[in-house]
Write an enzyme that holds these catalytic residues in place. Structure first.
Site, mmCIF file in Angstrom:
data_model
loop_
_atom_site.group_PDB
_atom_site.id
_atom_site.type_symbol
_atom_site.label_atom_id
_atom_site.label_comp_id
_atom_site.label_asym_id
_atom_site.label_seq_id
_atom_site.Cartn_x
_atom_site.Cartn_y
_atom_site.Cartn_z
ATOM 1 N N GLU A 1 0.178 -7.002 8.471
ATOM 2 C CA GLU A 1 0.166 -5.533 8.428
ATOM 3 C C GLU A 1 1.302 -4.943 7.600
ATOM 4 O OE1 GLU A 1 -3.142 -4.615 9.375
ATOM 5 O OE2 GLU A 1 -1.914 -2.834 9.644
ATOM 6 N N ARG B 1 -0.332 -9.146 -21.374
ATOM 7 C CA ARG B 1 -1.080 -8.611 -22.523
ATOM 8 C C ARG B 1 -0.187 -7.873 -23.519
ATOM 9 N NH1 ARG B 1 -6.415 -8.427 -22.189
ATOM 10 N NH2 ARG B 1 -6.519 -6.556 -23.457
ATOM 11 N N PRO C 1 0.825 -1.220 0.000
ATOM 12 C CA PRO C 1 0.000 0.000 0.000
ATOM 13 C C PRO C 1 0.860 1.273 0.000
ATOM 14 C CG PRO C 1 -0.728 -1.516 1.730
ATOM 15 C CD PRO C 1 0.569 -2.056 1.187
ATOM 16 N N ASP D 1 -5.141 -1.327 -29.420
ATOM 17 C CA ASP D 1 -4.525 -0.223 -30.155
ATOM 18 C C ASP D 1 -5.360 1.041 -30.076
ATOM 19 O OD1 ASP D 1 -3.014 -1.990 -32.950
ATOM 20 O OD2 ASP D 1 -2.345 -1.576 -30.909
HETATM 21 C C1 9D3 Z 1 -3.195 0.500 8.668
HETATM 22 C C2 9D3 Z 1 -2.261 0.649 7.544
HETATM 23 N N1 9D3 Z 1 -2.574 -0.201 6.371
HETATM 24 C C3 9D3 Z 1 -1.688 0.253 5.282
HETATM 25 C C4 9D3 Z 1 -2.347 1.280 4.461
HETATM 26 C C5 9D3 Z 1 -2.352 -1.620 6.674
HETATM 27 C C6 9D3 Z 1 -2.367 -2.531 5.520
HETATM 28 C C7 9D3 Z 1 -3.461 -2.644 4.665
HETATM 29 C C8 9D3 Z 1 -3.485 -3.564 3.639
HETATM 30 C C9 9D3 Z 1 -1.287 -3.370 5.304
HETATM 31 C C10 9D3 Z 1 -1.316 -4.290 4.282
HETATM 32 C C11 9D3 Z 1 -2.418 -4.399 3.461
HETATM 33 C C12 9D3 Z 1 -2.436 -5.409 2.382
HETATM 34 N N2 9D3 Z 1 -2.394 -4.777 1.054
HETATM 35 C C13 9D3 Z 1 -1.419 -5.007 0.190
HETATM 36 O O1 9D3 Z 1 -0.527 -5.767 0.474
HETATM 37 C C14 9D3 Z 1 -1.410 -4.287 -1.065
HETATM 38 C C15 9D3 Z 1 -2.301 -3.317 -1.622
HETATM 39 C C16 9D3 Z 1 -3.504 -2.727 -1.129
HETATM 40 O O2 9D3 Z 1 -4.025 -3.007 -0.027
HETATM 41 N N3 9D3 Z 1 -4.130 -1.804 -1.918
HETATM 42 C C17 9D3 Z 1 -3.659 -1.432 -3.144
HETATM 43 N N4 9D3 Z 1 -2.535 -1.944 -3.632
HETATM 44 C C18 9D3 Z 1 -1.884 -2.882 -2.864
HETATM 45 S S1 9D3 Z 1 -0.464 -3.619 -3.322
HETATM 46 C C19 9D3 Z 1 -0.367 -4.516 -1.937
#
Ligand code: 9D3
Length: 251
Positions: A117, A155, A90, A170
């Protein structure tokens, strides 16, 4: 192209390798994928890959050591073709089509899918080249984002798409949202297909669709209009049409 994926849920990746366009690319040997489970690189009886966070707070943190031992095994297996390591997170940079192209140009790439987390920052500092996010919404882990990234890369491989699909791509990748589409029947619940699409006048159809794309993009994704402008993708005819829309909207 070869993908290596570090994940505690390797079974999820059959969604990518077994279905549709991506499934066919695997069948054709255009792409290969190997999953690596960090639990297989632990030494304790419980196969522990996570622990509580120093400093407290809710949620568990993925430990550095099982991930690093997994990455060592991946690197050894990749040999001379060793590629960069991307953590789906995230906190990452927002994924886009340019990144898909960059990844497409690599021989190999390794994705780490986070769960819990977070991932211990020392593993990130030592072994991760780039962090990538899909956008500002909360998922349960990096597996689905990793599959989305790989789908977009597959793709781009010549031969991965059928002829019809390639043509469709395209005309779409010119920086605007796609126009509306209709198929049979002509009258569906008293809703009619726009007349111009039935006439067979190809120049008129192209002009109608372009205007429709511009209108939808201005309304829904004005950021893309600015971007297309900066990239010189808008003609003076496009600009004139946008001006009429902006006048209508009272801007
Ligand atoms: C409380 C803080 N959170 C972070 C913003 C905790 C948290 C949320 C979700 C920690 C890990 C996750 C799991 N998400 C992913 O690993 C993840 C993700 C996503 O949640 N949203 C958009 N892209 C991605 S890429 C990996």
């Amino acid at each position: 192209m070869r993908f290596d994926v570090v994940t505690i849920f390797p079974e999820m990746f059959s969604a990518l390798s077994s279905w549709g366009v991506t499934g066919r690319a695997f069948e054709k040997g255009l792409v290969s994928l190997k999953t690596w489970n960090p639990r297989d690189y632990t030494l304790d009886a419980r196969r522990t890959v996570d622990d509580r966070a120093y400093g407290g707070g809710p949620g568990m943190v993925m430990m550095a050591k099982p991930l690093e031992d997994t990455l060592d095994a991946v690197a050894k297996d990749q040999g001379a073709k060793k590629g960069p390591v991307i953590l789906l997170s995230p906190q990452g940079e927002r994924f886009n089509q340019k990144m898909a192209k960059d990844i497409y140009n690599l021989d190999t790439v390794t994705f780490i899918c986070g769960r819990y987390e977070a991932v211990d920052q020392r593993l990130i500092d030592r072994r991760v080249d780039k962090e990538v996010s899909l956008g500002d919404f909360v998922l349960s882990g990096g597996e689905i984002p990793a599959m989305a990234v790989m789908d977009s890369v597959i793709r781009l491989i010549p031969g991965a798409l059928g002829d019809a699909e390639s043509v469709a791509q395209d005309s779409f990748m010119d920086g605007l949202l796609d126009c509306f589409h209709y198929t049979r029947p002509e009258n569906y619940e008293n809703l009619l297909v726009p007349d111009v699409l039935l006439g067979g006048h190809h120049a008129k159809i192209a002009d109608y669709r372009r205007k429709q794309s511009l209108e939808l993009t201005l309304k829904r994704r004005p950021d893309l209009i600015d971007q297309a402008r900066k990239q010189g993708l808008l003609s003076s005819t496009d600009e004139a049409y946008l001006a009429t829309l902006e006048n209508k909207a009272g801007i």
